[in-house]
Design a protein around this motif. Structure first.
Motif, PDB file in Angstrom:
ATOM      1  N   GLU A  98       0.829  -1.207   0.000  1.00 37.08           N
ATOM      2  CA  GLU A  98       0.000   0.000   0.000  1.00 37.08           C
ATOM      3  C   GLU A  98       0.862   1.254   0.000  1.00 37.08           C
ATOM      4  N   LYS A  99       1.915   1.262   0.861  1.00 40.37           N
ATOM      5  CA  LYS A  99       2.772   2.443   0.968  1.00 40.37           C
ATOM      6  C   LYS A  99       3.922   2.411  -0.036  1.00 40.37           C
ATOM      7  N   LYS A 100       4.085   1.258  -0.712  1.00 36.87           N
ATOM      8  CA  LYS A 100       5.147   1.097  -1.707  1.00 36.87           C
ATOM      9  C   LYS A 100       6.536   1.354  -1.107  1.00 36.87           C
ATOM     10  N   LYS A 101       6.731   0.845   0.083  1.00 40.96           N
ATOM     11  CA  LYS A 101       8.048   0.983   0.710  1.00 40.96           C
ATOM     12  C   LYS A 101       8.217  -0.068   1.806  1.00 40.96           C
ATOM     13  N   VAL A 102       9.452  -0.180   2.287  1.00 40.53           N
ATOM     14  CA  VAL A 102       9.766  -1.058   3.424  1.00 40.53           C
ATOM     15  C   VAL A 102       9.397  -0.316   4.695  1.00 40.53           C
TER      16      VAL A 102
ATOM     17  N   ILE B 217      17.546  -0.179   1.844  1.00 44.52           N
ATOM     18  CA  ILE B 217      16.500   0.722   2.341  1.00 44.52           C
ATOM     19  C   ILE B 217      16.593   2.081   1.649  1.00 44.52           C
ATOM     20  N   LYS B 218      17.797   2.572   1.504  1.00 43.34           N
ATOM     21  CA  LYS B 218      17.972   3.871   0.846  1.00 43.34           C
ATOM     22  C   LYS B 218      17.535   3.812  -0.615  1.00 43.34           C
ATOM     23  N   LYS B 219      17.745   2.673  -1.249  1.00 42.44           N
ATOM     24  CA  LYS B 219      17.337   2.516  -2.647  1.00 42.44           C
ATOM     25  C   LYS B 219      15.815   2.457  -2.764  1.00 42.44           C
ATOM     26  N   ILE B 220      15.168   1.714  -1.878  1.00 40.62           N
ATOM     27  CA  ILE B 220      13.716   1.511  -1.968  1.00 40.62           C
ATOM     28  C   ILE B 220      12.950   2.690  -1.382  1.00 40.62           C
ATOM     29  N   ASN B 221      13.324   3.078  -0.161  1.00 36.49           N
ATOM     30  CA  ASN B 221      12.538   4.090   0.548  1.00 36.49           C
ATOM     31  C   ASN B 221      12.922   5.522   0.191  1.00 36.49           C
ATOM     32  N   CYS B 222      14.212   5.752   0.021  1.00 39.21           N
ATOM     33  CA  CYS B 222      14.668   7.130  -0.193  1.00 39.21           C
ATOM     34  C   CYS B 222      14.653   7.519  -1.674  1.00 39.21           C
TER      35      CYS B 222
END
Length: 647
Positions: free
Chosen positions: A416-420, A636-641
């Protein structure tokens, strides 16, 4: 000339009593116990000869000189035997190899042999003393030889104890040092007052000190079963191992011993142990070295050439019948006590008893789920498996000391949020000797040997350090998930210790989520008691591996879970078409305001189907394997940031 033998009489009486007490129960067949036994017997003989020779010397006018000299010679020879027994008793606490070393044998035996030769030839040389009808006992130049020899052994024994104190425990050091110091005082006093025969009393007092502190057979016996206890097992095993002897073991463990202690009274458990001990003593005739270790574990040691599988099978079969428990006036009831039986064939067992003890415990674990009341032979294949568990246990010990357990992180993705939104912290262990040890393997071993507590604390502390070091908001993470083992919940101080670590690093408790497996639901009251102080501080909880354990839906809703993690076995069975419970589970939990994580997500097909089911979070290799901290941060930086899709 008057000889005061009052002290020798007291010594004789005390030695008779000591002999009775020491022999009323079978003592451990150790070298030092045999030397102590020989010392008591020799001292009884020496005290008698001392009394007789003193009386004969007092009435020398009426007794032939040759008879008087013979009795005195026998006394001095026997006295030297006592000193040698006491000295060898002390030496036997150290390496057995010392008693085989020819150079050291010279030190042990030659001085005593030379002095003994002086006394045996005294009737011809009169070097030590002379006895005549006219003058009685006359001291000659060589008379102090026995005193000098005693001082030699006293000094050497004390020096040896001090130099090898690392091989002794505190009680042994106290007992041995006290005994030799008492001997020293007695010898010095008699040297100053040679006609006051106090040396034998000093020896007897030294014997009593040794008996009370370390030689009492009751110290090595289990009071209830009347078998040798754990301390006795340790002493015997170390003695056989130090002599490089091979031996076999027959071992029995009562199933569910802790549960039995909860169900029955302490008196009932003692009656069962007593009955088992009596039965084992009646069946195992040779060599009758049977031990009760603890927690319902019994071990018999054999060092003969026979194999004892049939005898072991007979004993195991006995446990198919209940044990009779008396109560009240001529009343009785019956309790069944099932066992796991293990036979370890004859071999050599490492360098100390710890290895053997751990092999026995690991063998019990290996067969714990097999058929009860049978004897299982540990063949080469099973021994390799047991030794592997032992090696892993040793590796865990090293890792805990070195604090080298690593924390890997596996991301949990919100479609839903498209992130970890979080990550599960997982323990990983690499050992210099064993290499990479799979987590399922070392976690199981740690749970069984008790190291799971310290292991859990170290993992939790490293997670707290991670949260302290990195800004979770900046990373886009809501919290980190940490597993709690059901074994950890048995420790009533668990919550207190976890909160101490949180306070140490001053982190926000809401950034933590503890995963609890279904097996913790077996004792729901204890689980609630442990969770409550953590929940009050703002920590959230997840039910881990739902669908593989003991819980039911009612029990799940009794606990303050915010997330339910459905086990990968349920997820995979859905996609294999074996059953279709997964979607029902998801809907039930969501209707009750619980978030759902599906584990084991590995393909895009699974992702799409779980999204259709409106599964909140997904975890699995499709997104990432568990990875070390630096790789996790990069991911995490690649997916979320940067907003890059994990697909």
């Amino acid at each position: 000339m008057y000889w005061n033998c009052d002290f020798a009489i007291v010594s004789l009486l005390f030695n008779i009593i000591l002999y009775w007490f020491y022999n009323r129960k079978k003592f451990l067949p150790l070298r030092r116990n045999r030397f102590f036994h020989a010392m008591i017997i020799s001292e009884m003989i020496a005290a008698q000869l001392d009394i007789i020779s003193s009386i004969m010397c007092e009435f020398h006018q009426h007794i032939p000189g040759i008879l008087n000299e013979t009795v005195c010679t026998l006394y001095y020879v026997e006295y030297l035997v006592v000193i040698m027994c006491m000295y060898m008793h002390t030496i036997s606490f150290f390496d057995f190899s010392e008693l085989k070393d020819n150079h050291k044998k010279i030190l042990y035996y030659v001085p005593a042999g030379l002095v003994m030769l002086v006394y045996l030839t005294n009737s011809a040389t009169h070097y030590a003393y002379t006895i005549t009808r006219k003058d009685g006992f006359i001291f000659e130049d060589g008379y102090p030889l026995s005193i000098y020899l005693t001082l030699f052994y006293i000094i050497h024994a004390i020096v040896r104890i001090v130099r090898s104190r690392s091989k002794l425990n505190f009680e042994q050091i106290c007992a041995l040092m006290s005994a030799w110091i008492i001997m020293l005082l007695g010898v010095i006093y008699e040297y100053v007052n040679p006609r006051l025969l106090i040396t034998n009393l000093a020896i007897t007092i030294a014997e009593l000190v040794l008996y009370l502190i370390q030689q009492n057979p009751d110290l090595y016996r289990d009071r209830v079963s009347n078998l040798y206890n754990y301390q006795g097992f340790m002493e015997i095993a170390n003695d056989l191992i130090s002599r490089n002897e091979a031996f076999s073991c027959m071992c029995f463990e009562m199933r569910n011993y802790e549960n039995m202690r909860t169900m029955y009274s302490g008196m009932t458990i003692e009656e069962i142990r007593s009955g088992i001990g009596e039965y084992l003593n009646s069946v195992i005739k040779r060599p009758n070295m049977i031990f009760y270790l603890s927690k319902g574990r019994f071990v018999a040691i054999y060092h003969d050439e026979e194999r004892h599988e049939e005898e072991a099978a007979q004993i195991a079969n006995r446990f198919n019948d209940a044990w009779e428990i008396p109560y009240g006036d001529n009343e009785k009831y019956y309790v069944r006590a099932d066992v796991t039986g293990v036979y370890l064939p004859k071999q050599k067992w490492g360098t100390n008893y710890v290895y053997l003890r751990n092999i026995i415990y690991e063998a019990f674990l290996l067969f714990a789920k097999d058929e009860m009341n049978k004897i299982y032979l540990v063949d080469e294949d099973k021994m390799r498996r047991i030794e592997r568990r032992y090696d892993v246990a040793q590796a865990i010990e090293r890792a805990l000391v070195e604090r080298s357990i690593e924390v890997y992180y596996q991301p949990i993705y919100s479609y839903e949020k498209k992130k970890v939104i979080s990550a599960e912290a997982l323990a990983r262990m690499y050992d210099d000797k064993l290499g990479f040890v799979p987590p399922d393997e070392f976690i199981s071993v740690a749970e069984n040997n008790g190291n799971i507590m310290e292991l859990g604390y170290q993992i939790f502390e490293k997670v707290c350090m991670f949260i302290k070091k990195h800004d979770l908001d900046e990373l886009g993470l809501d919290f980190i998930e940490i597993n709690l083992s059901p074994v950890q919940f048995r420790n009533e101080k668990l919550a207190e210790r976890l909160l101490e670590i949180i306070d140490k690093y001053q982190i926000d408790p809401s950034r933590l989520n503890f995963e609890i497996t279904e097996s913790a639901m077996m004792d729901i009251e204890r689980t609630i008691r442990q969770i409550e102080p953590l929940r009050k501080r703002g920590i959230s909880f997840s039910m881990d591996d739902y669908g593989t354990g003991y819980s039911n839906l009612i029990a799940v809703f009794q606990l303050p879970f915010s997330i339910i993690k459905i086990d990968k076995a349920i997820v995979w069975s859905h996609f294999k078409g074996e059953n279709y419970l997964l979607e029902d589970f998801i809907q039930v939990f969501k209707k009750n305001d619980l978030k759902v994580v599906c584990e084991g997500v590995e393909t895009e097909e699974m992702v799409n189907e779980l999204n259709r089911m409106e599964c909140d979070y997904q975890q699995g290799y499709f997104y990432s394997r568990p990875v070390e901290e630096t790789l996790f941060l990069a991911y995490i930086k690649k997916i979320n940031c940067k907003g890059i899709s994990p697909h």
